[in-house]
Write a protein that holds these residues in place. Structure first.
Motif, PDB file in Angstrom:
ATOM      1  N   GLY A 142      10.986 -39.350  36.385  1.00 36.83           N
ATOM      2  CA  GLY A 142      11.942 -38.459  37.023  1.00 36.83           C
ATOM      3  C   GLY A 142      12.804 -37.721  36.020  1.00 36.83           C
ATOM      4  O   GLY A 142      12.976 -38.166  34.875  1.00 36.83           O
ATOM      5  N   PRO A 143      13.371 -36.580  36.440  1.00 37.79           N
ATOM      6  CA  PRO A 143      14.160 -35.758  35.515  1.00 37.79           C
ATOM      7  C   PRO A 143      15.409 -36.449  34.984  1.00 37.79           C
ATOM      8  O   PRO A 143      15.823 -36.198  33.848  1.00 37.79           O
ATOM      9  N   ALA A 144      16.038 -37.309  35.781  1.00 34.49           N
ATOM     10  CA  ALA A 144      17.245 -37.996  35.316  1.00 34.49           C
ATOM     11  C   ALA A 144      16.918 -38.898  34.125  1.00 34.49           C
ATOM     12  O   ALA A 144      17.612 -38.891  33.098  1.00 34.49           O
ATOM     13  N   ALA A 145      15.840 -39.678  34.240  1.00 37.82           N
ATOM     14  CA  ALA A 145      15.440 -40.567  33.153  1.00 37.82           C
ATOM     15  C   ALA A 145      15.024 -39.767  31.927  1.00 37.82           C
ATOM     16  O   ALA A 145      15.321 -40.156  30.783  1.00 37.82           O
ATOM     17  N   ALA A 146      14.328 -38.638  32.131  1.00 42.76           N
ATOM     18  CA  ALA A 146      13.895 -37.808  31.005  1.00 42.76           C
ATOM     19  C   ALA A 146      15.098 -37.236  30.266  1.00 42.76           C
ATOM     20  O   ALA A 146      15.140 -37.225  29.028  1.00 42.76           O
ATOM     21  N   ARG A 147      16.083 -36.759  31.013  1.00 43.71           N
ATOM     22  CA  ARG A 147      17.278 -36.217  30.354  1.00 43.71           C
ATOM     23  C   ARG A 147      18.031 -37.309  29.593  1.00 43.71           C
ATOM     24  O   ARG A 147      18.516 -37.089  28.478  1.00 43.71           O
ATOM     25  N   ASP A 152      19.734 -39.846  24.495  1.00 44.00           N
ATOM     26  CA  ASP A 152      19.781 -41.018  23.618  1.00 44.00           C
ATOM     27  C   ASP A 152      19.178 -40.711  22.247  1.00 44.00           C
ATOM     28  O   ASP A 152      19.610 -41.274  21.228  1.00 44.00           O
ATOM     29  N   ALA A 153      18.166 -39.854  22.206  1.00 46.06           N
ATOM     30  CA  ALA A 153      17.515 -39.525  20.939  1.00 46.06           C
ATOM     31  C   ALA A 153      18.308 -38.518  20.119  1.00 46.06           C
ATOM     32  O   ALA A 153      18.117 -38.415  18.901  1.00 46.06           O
ATOM     33  N   ALA A 154      19.204 -37.781  20.775  1.00 46.06           N
ATOM     34  CA  ALA A 154      20.018 -36.784  20.064  1.00 46.06           C
ATOM     35  C   ALA A 154      21.118 -37.478  19.268  1.00 46.06           C
ATOM     36  O   ALA A 154      21.599 -38.551  19.643  1.00 46.06           O
ATOM     37  N   THR A 155      21.522 -36.848  18.191  1.00 38.39           N
ATOM     38  CA  THR A 155      22.578 -37.413  17.336  1.00 38.39           C
ATOM     39  C   THR A 155      23.806 -36.516  17.280  1.00 38.39           C
ATOM     40  O   THR A 155      24.785 -36.861  16.611  1.00 38.39           O
ATOM     41  N   THR A 156      23.769 -35.380  17.955  1.00 37.98           N
ATOM     42  CA  THR A 156      24.870 -34.422  17.898  1.00 37.98           C
ATOM     43  C   THR A 156      25.958 -34.770  18.914  1.00 37.98           C
ATOM     44  O   THR A 156      25.731 -35.529  19.855  1.00 37.98           O
ATOM     45  N   GLY A 157      27.121 -34.173  18.723  1.00 35.44           N
ATOM     46  CA  GLY A 157      28.247 -34.440  19.613  1.00 35.44           C
ATOM     47  C   GLY A 157      28.133 -33.753  20.955  1.00 35.44           C
ATOM     48  O   GLY A 157      28.864 -34.099  21.898  1.00 35.44           O
ATOM     49  N   PHE A 158      27.218 -32.776  21.070  1.00 30.35           N
ATOM     50  CA  PHE A 158      27.041 -32.038  22.317  1.00 30.35           C
ATOM     51  C   PHE A 158      25.550 -31.915  22.602  1.00 30.35           C
ATOM     52  O   PHE A 158      24.725 -31.781  21.685  1.00 30.35           O
ATOM     53  N   VAL A 159      25.200 -31.970  23.879  1.00 32.83           N
ATOM     54  CA  VAL A 159      23.799 -31.876  24.294  1.00 32.83           C
ATOM     55  C   VAL A 159      23.697 -30.837  25.401  1.00 32.83           C
ATOM     56  O   VAL A 159      24.463 -30.874  26.377  1.00 32.83           O
ATOM     57  N   ALA A 160      22.768 -29.897  25.232  1.00 33.69           N
ATOM     58  CA  ALA A 160      22.491 -28.896  26.267  1.00 33.69           C
ATOM     59  C   ALA A 160      21.217 -29.282  26.994  1.00 33.69           C
ATOM     60  O   ALA A 160      20.181 -29.512  26.357  1.00 33.69           O
ATOM     61  N   PHE A 161      21.293 -29.392  28.309  1.00 28.85           N
ATOM     62  CA  PHE A 161      20.111 -29.662  29.119  1.00 28.85           C
ATOM     63  C   PHE A 161      19.590 -28.346  29.682  1.00 28.85           C
ATOM     64  O   PHE A 161      20.334 -27.597  30.324  1.00 28.85           O
ATOM     65  N   LEU A 162      18.316 -28.059  29.425  1.00 33.15           N
ATOM     66  CA  LEU A 162      17.674 -26.863  29.969  1.00 33.15           C
ATOM     67  C   LEU A 162      16.335 -27.273  30.572  1.00 33.15           C
ATOM     68  O   LEU A 162      15.527 -27.936  29.912  1.00 33.15           O
TER      69      LEU A 162
END
Length: 467
Positions: A142-147, A152-162
């Protein structure tokens, strides 16, 4: 539970008083926001405000005034420079849309990107690049788990979901990132617009103009129970410490749930329609209506988690009584509406003491409350409760006439409102709009009842009448 936000605005941050809240150019008395607020600025506060309603944070006094106006929804932020693009990772959840992923990655040059393949039968591929990472699920989660996995894999202070069927436009990211110069902002979302060809047919034009992902042309605070109740996760940017994660048990309405939990945690959610992200809307009637039905199934899930916030109708007792009496179209009903309107008028008028033209302002707000109440009742009968309405249509000629009149009137009002909001934008013809709008409501209501029956929980259909 996320940590509470810091409320102190930085020096140099500016806010602009919304001119719709200003009465005849007088900045001393401000009326607006949702719920409706009346703020009377002191001489000291006026001294901090420019003639056009701009306030720049430079000390404790301006900081407090700016925050008060922002939280009341009476001023909008005019933020300073925020974090840079190096502080952001773009997360793209995808299933079976290789062409969309290719197109989107090409539109994100120089940005760190994490693609999460949510169990595609034919695995998604990404170009070889130090900036692009691929995570693959063997089983669709599902999209929630994918996001969440991408976050979790990102290391930056901000995450953009597209989403993979979107393409951002222009300086969308810098526009959104600037809002994070306010340390209380946890989520910011752009306007999602169609990039289809409106000239194809009426359905395509409707899909591109009236998508449920498009939150409209007006910026503002995002709060449950208001006209901006949520922003869609098809395009949003989140601050790491404010992100309370998508609920992975939800396959629909996970974005609404996230916005409401973020708001409950004390963080600000903002919508900025100046930033645009294009979306490949469904342009066949069957696909459009099936998507609306799917969205409707999420109402039961939201009601089980957030109770009254998911109610189809929310009104105060006097407004509900006045509206129902008005819709009865009887002499006694008109009398009851008149008496209740007078009582509501006096209640609104009281806090306006000293405000110029307070009678006009109070009368205007009574009219708006009644008008919005009528629209809620029409919408409920045509959208949320149409199975009940169908039964009433079969047994009552009077209700049948009322229902037909409501269906025509509600569509006309919604068409005219969209024309007034964006007079320069291409419009769907009124007849075509009315037909598809009614089918749209039917599909959403079908999904709502489907979700309620499958959960055996009908709280999403329960109106909230407040004292």
């Amino acid at each position: 539970m996320t940590p509470p936000p810091i409320k102190d605005l930085p020096v140099g941050f500016q806010v602009q008083i919304d001119q719709r809240c200003v009465q005849r150019g007088d900045l001393r008395n401000l009326i607006g926001g949702s719920p409706l607020r009346v703020l009377k600025l002191s001489d000291a506060a006026l001294g901090m405000t420019s003639d056009d309603g701009r306030i720049e944070v430079c000390d404790a006094g301006t900081r407090s005034l700016a925050r008060t106006l922002l939280e009341a929804g009476i001023a909008q932020p005019r933020p300073m420079r925020g974090p840079g693009e190096d502080d952001v990772t773009v997360v793209i959840p995808v299933r079976d849309n290789q062409s969309g992923v290719d197109r989107l990655i090409a539109a994100l040059p120089g940005l760190k990107v994490i693609v999460v393949d949510d169990g595609s039968p034919v695995p998604v591929t990404v170009p070889g690049s130090d900036l692009v990472q691929l995570i693959r699920f063997d089983v669709n989660a599902g999209p929630a788990a994918a996001r969440n996995a991408g976050f979790d894999a990102a290391t930056t202070g901000f995450v953009a979901f597209l989403d993979s069927d979107t393409v951002p436009r222009g300086d969308w990211l810098m526009m959104l990132l600037s809002h994070f110069s306010d340390p209380a902002v946890g989520i910011v979302a752009p306007r999602i617009v169609g990039f289809g060809d409106d000239s194809k047919d009426t359905v395509a034009a409707y899909a591109n103009r009236y998508s449920s992902l498009d939150m409209g042309p007006r910026e503002g605070l995002v709060r449950p129970g208001t006209s901006l109740a949520y922003v869609p996760s098809a395009a949003m940017v989140v601050r790491r410490e404010a992100f309370s994660r998508f609920d992975e048990s939800l396959r629909v309405a996970e974005d609404v749930d996230l916005c409401w939990r973020t708001n409950a945690d004390g963080w600000t959610v903002r919508y900025d329609p100046i930033a645009h992200v294009g979306h490949d809307h469904r342009e066949s009637l069957g696909a459009l209506l099936d998507r609306r039905r799917f969205y409707g199934t999420g109402a039961a899930e939201l009601a089980s988690r957030h109770g009254a916030l998911a109610a189809p109708v929310m009104m105060s007792v006097p407004i509900a009584a006045a509206v129902l009496a008005l819709l009865s179209r009887t002499k006694i009903g008109l009398l009851i509406t008149t008496l209740l309107s007078g009582w509501i008028f006096t209640r609104i008028r009281k806090p306006l003491n000293g405000v110029p033209q307070r009678d006009v302002i109070a009368a205007r707000n009574v009219g708006r409350a009644l008008g919005f109440g009528v629209l809620q009742i029409w919408s409920a009968a045509l959208r949320h409760y149409w199975p009940v309405s169908l039964v009433c249509l079969l047994v009552s000629g009077r209700f049948r006439r009322w229902f037909i009149q409501a269906a025509v009137a509600e569509a006309a009002v919604m068409w005219l409102r969209s024309r007034m909001d964006e007079p320069a934008s291409p419009m769907v013809d009124p007849i075509g709009f009315s037909v598809i709008h009614r089918l749209d409501d039917f599909a959403y209501g079908l999904g709502l009842w489907q979700g309620a029956v499958s959960r055996r929980d009908f709280s999403a259909l329960r109106p909230v009448i407040k004292s």
